[in-house]
Design a protein around this motif. Structure first.
Motif, mmCIF file in Angstrom:
data_model
loop_
_atom_site.group_PDB
_atom_site.id
_atom_site.type_symbol
_atom_site.label_atom_id
_atom_site.label_comp_id
_atom_site.label_asym_id
_atom_site.label_seq_id
_atom_site.Cartn_x
_atom_site.Cartn_y
_atom_site.Cartn_z
ATOM 1 N N LEU A 1 8.018 3.385 -2.724
ATOM 2 C CA LEU A 1 9.091 4.361 -2.580
ATOM 3 C C LEU A 1 10.116 4.168 -3.687
ATOM 4 O O LEU A 1 10.280 3.066 -4.212
ATOM 5 N N PRO B 1 21.669 3.734 -0.037
ATOM 6 C CA PRO B 1 20.534 4.319 -0.765
ATOM 7 C C PRO B 1 19.971 5.516 -0.008
ATOM 8 O O PRO B 1 19.947 5.532 1.224
ATOM 9 N N GLU C 1 3.839 -3.074 2.946
ATOM 10 C CA GLU C 1 2.503 -3.154 3.495
ATOM 11 C C GLU C 1 2.431 -2.144 4.635
ATOM 12 O O GLU C 1 3.427 -1.514 4.975
ATOM 13 N N TYR D 1 14.265 4.882 -4.254
ATOM 14 C CA TYR D 1 15.540 5.222 -3.653
ATOM 15 C C TYR D 1 16.563 5.375 -4.760
ATOM 16 O O TYR D 1 16.500 4.729 -5.794
ATOM 17 N N ASP E 1 0.808 -1.221 0.000
ATOM 18 C CA ASP E 1 0.000 0.000 0.000
ATOM 19 C C ASP E 1 0.842 1.273 0.000
ATOM 20 O O ASP E 1 0.300 2.373 0.076
ATOM 21 N N TYR E 2 2.147 1.107 -0.095
ATOM 22 C CA TYR E 2 3.006 2.285 -0.110
ATOM 23 C C TYR E 2 4.230 1.949 -0.928
ATOM 24 O O TYR E 2 4.773 0.842 -0.817
ATOM 25 N N PHE F 1 12.356 -4.693 -2.148
ATOM 26 C CA PHE F 1 13.019 -3.912 -3.187
ATOM 27 C C PHE F 1 13.029 -4.632 -4.527
ATOM 28 O O PHE F 1 13.061 -5.870 -4.594
ATOM 29 N N GLY F 2 13.046 -3.827 -5.587
ATOM 30 C CA GLY F 2 13.300 -4.360 -6.916
ATOM 31 C C GLY F 2 14.797 -4.517 -7.141
ATOM 32 O O GLY F 2 15.617 -4.224 -6.268
ATOM 33 N N PHE G 1 16.500 8.096 0.156
ATOM 34 C CA PHE G 1 15.097 8.209 -0.220
ATOM 35 C C PHE G 1 14.906 9.338 -1.217
ATOM 36 O O PHE G 1 15.470 10.428 -1.068
ATOM 37 N N PHE H 1 16.252 2.241 -7.155
ATOM 38 C CA PHE H 1 15.514 1.082 -6.661
ATOM 39 C C PHE H 1 14.083 1.500 -6.356
ATOM 40 O O PHE H 1 13.852 2.526 -5.693
ATOM 41 N N LEU I 1 10.457 -3.296 3.840
ATOM 42 C CA LEU I 1 10.404 -2.926 2.432
ATOM 43 C C LEU I 1 10.850 -4.098 1.576
ATOM 44 O O LEU I 1 11.782 -4.819 1.936
#
Lengths: 113, 116
Positions: B34, B44, B94, B36, B31-32, B106-107, B46, B89, B104
């Motif tokens: 980001l 990293p 959630e 980086y 639900d959120y 990450f991709g 933000f 990234f 978190l």
């Protein structure tokens, strides 16, 4: 300004050695995290802690353990280092509730030979 | 099981043009989101975020778009500058309260190179 510091920027260890990586944050954050970063795999969560003496496994905990004896300090331990643990290790912290943004340290480049 | 995917390992853009970085996710509980930015030998930092109740968030040259039905988000940088060259990234979370503790996912990251 949040500051997350890691004990070493570069570390070279031999296979089988016990390795300690230290992380300290100065913002009184409850949650702390350890990741490793590898090319093509992004950041993968190893362990995290939501309170002193509390810890939870992340996605890749095998071969690692952690310790959190004080709120500001979170240690990652490689019990017996292996060459496949050569990586960039990143520590992060965030406040407990409603906080998504994590603040990262500069990272430790660990090479196991 | 990669829940957050950045399918482009690298992107090369001319200075002054738009950079578009893409990210897909599979977990509908996220639900959120980001973004980086990471320079070599640094942690990293933000960049920008977006809640699932929005479809766009803007901060200066950076805009993040969220398409929940497609489970896709993108980061637009306009205009791109050489100093934007870094690894980007995307990350997803959630609800940060409860038992998620703000974890978190990450991709894999996309290396952006902006040429002068």
């Amino acid at each position: 300004d949040v500051k997350v510091t890691q004990s070493s920027r570069y570390l070279v260890k031999r296979t089988g050695e016990k390795v300690f990586l230290e992380c300290v944050q100065d913002m009184d954050h409850e949650n702390m995290f350890w990741y490793r970063q590898d090319p093509g795999l992004g950041l993968r969560l190893i362990y995290f802690s939501y309170d002193v003496k509390m810890k939870e496994k992340g996605d890749i905990p095998e071969g690692y353990s952690v310790s959190r004896e004080k709120k500001e300090r979170f240690s990652l331990i490689l019990e017996s280092a292996s060459t496949n643990q050569t990586s960039m290790y990143l520590c992060a912290s965030t406040a407990r509730t409603g906080a998504y943004e994590q603040y990262f340290g500069p990272g430790t480049r660990l090479t196991v030979t | 099981d990669q829940q957050v995917k950045q399918n482009s390992p690298s992107l090369s853009v001319q200075e002054g043009r738009i950079s578009i970085l893409n990210c897909d996710y599979t977990n509908s509980m996220f639900d959120y989101f980001l973004w980086y930015k990471k320079y070599p030998a640094e942690g990293p930092t933000f960049l920008i975020s977006i809640s699932s109740i929005k479809d766009k968030n803007e901060d200066g040259r950076f805009t993040v778009f969220l398409n929940k039905s497609a489970k896709h988000l993108s980061l637009h940088i306009v205009p791109s500058q050489p100093g934007d060259s870094a690894v980007y990234f995307c990350a997803a979370s959630e609800w940060a309260g409860g038992t998620s503790y703000g974890k978190l996912t990450f991709g894999q990251g996309t290396i952006l190179t902006v040429h002068p």
